[in-house]
Design an enzyme around this catalytic site. Structure first.
Site, PDB file in Angstrom:
ATOM      1  N   ASP A 127       0.828  -1.197   0.000  1.00 52.82           N
ATOM      2  CA  ASP A 127       0.000   0.000   0.000  1.00 52.82           C
ATOM      3  C   ASP A 127       0.867   1.254   0.000  1.00 52.82           C
ATOM      4  O   ASP A 127       2.082   1.183  -0.079  1.00 52.82           O
ATOM      5  CB  ASP A 127      -1.018  -0.022   1.138  1.00 52.82           C
ATOM      6  CG  ASP A 127      -0.386  -0.022   2.524  1.00 52.82           C
ATOM      7  OD1 ASP A 127       0.821   0.255   2.657  1.00 52.82           O
ATOM      8  OD2 ASP A 127      -1.123  -0.295   3.474  1.00 52.82           O
ATOM      9  N   ASP A 128       0.218   2.388   0.015  1.00 50.38           N
ATOM     10  CA  ASP A 128       0.871   3.703  -0.034  1.00 50.38           C
ATOM     11  C   ASP A 128       1.582   3.967  -1.360  1.00 50.38           C
ATOM     12  O   ASP A 128       2.445   4.836  -1.444  1.00 50.38           O
ATOM     13  CB  ASP A 128       1.853   3.908   1.133  1.00 50.38           C
ATOM     14  CG  ASP A 128       1.163   3.982   2.480  1.00 50.38           C
ATOM     15  OD1 ASP A 128      -0.076   4.061   2.518  1.00 50.38           O
ATOM     16  OD2 ASP A 128       1.869   3.950   3.501  1.00 50.38           O
TER      17      ASP A 128
ATOM     18  N   HIS B 164      -6.254   3.538   3.935  1.00 49.90           N
ATOM     19  CA  HIS B 164      -5.009   4.069   4.501  1.00 49.90           C
ATOM     20  C   HIS B 164      -5.158   4.196   6.013  1.00 49.90           C
ATOM     21  O   HIS B 164      -6.135   4.754   6.507  1.00 49.90           O
ATOM     22  CB  HIS B 164      -4.716   5.426   3.868  1.00 49.90           C
ATOM     23  CG  HIS B 164      -3.426   6.040   4.265  1.00 49.90           C
ATOM     24  ND1 HIS B 164      -2.211   5.432   4.041  1.00 49.90           N
ATOM     25  CD2 HIS B 164      -3.147   7.223   4.863  1.00 49.90           C
ATOM     26  CE1 HIS B 164      -1.242   6.217   4.475  1.00 49.90           C
ATOM     27  NE2 HIS B 164      -1.790   7.308   4.982  1.00 49.90           N
TER      28      HIS B 164
END
Length: 149
Positions: free
Chosen positions: A13-14, A134
């Site tokens: 992720d990110d 997130h």
């Protein structure tokens, strides 16, 4: 009887947070250590990350964000329960505290998440392979993903 095939999915992720992080994620994907990515569409490197995902044919999902950076939806043009007076999301703990206090306007959450989905489609030209959140804000009461997610 044949055993069902098990598939392990490892998502980074990110993606789109910053170019250096994105380089490492792509390197991990090309090495086979990562099978998909989640794009942070309000990240400073979202455009270049989307280009990398397309170039390397990386399965890409939406990394929905309500806690860090600036919004991509209507809130970016004015006051919102999702934002600090400076126009940034409230942060992980700030968002959690605002949810707990009942200070988050859920229609504004929906507007922002829908805007992030639209931005994803603009950047990648298609639908996300998955949606995640997130800093796990999607698991908080009131932070649940809309039905399209």
């Amino acid at each position: 009887m044949a055993r069902p095939r098990v598939r392990l999915v490892i998502t980074a992720d990110d993606f789109g947070y910053c170019p250096r992080r994105d380089e490492g994620i792509v390197e991990a994907f090309l090495a086979g250590a990562v099978t998909s990515v989640s794009l942070l569409v309000n990240g400073v490197a979202a455009e270049s990350a989307a280009e990398l995902a397309g170039r390397h044919q990386i399965p890409t999902g939406l990394h929905a964000n309500l806690s860090e950076g600036r919004p991509v939806g209507p809130a970016r043009h004015g006051a919102s329960s999702l934002l600090s007076p400076e126009g940034f999301f409230l942060g992980k703990m700030g968002f959690r505290e605002a949810v707990a206090a009942g200070d988050i306007a859920l229609p504004q959450v929906r507007e922002e998440l829908e805007a992030q989905l639209i931005r994803f489609r603009e950047l990648l030209g298609g639908e996300p392979t998955h949606v995640d959140g997130h800093q796990h804000v999607h698991v908080l009461p009131g932070g649940r993903m809309p039905s399209w997610a």
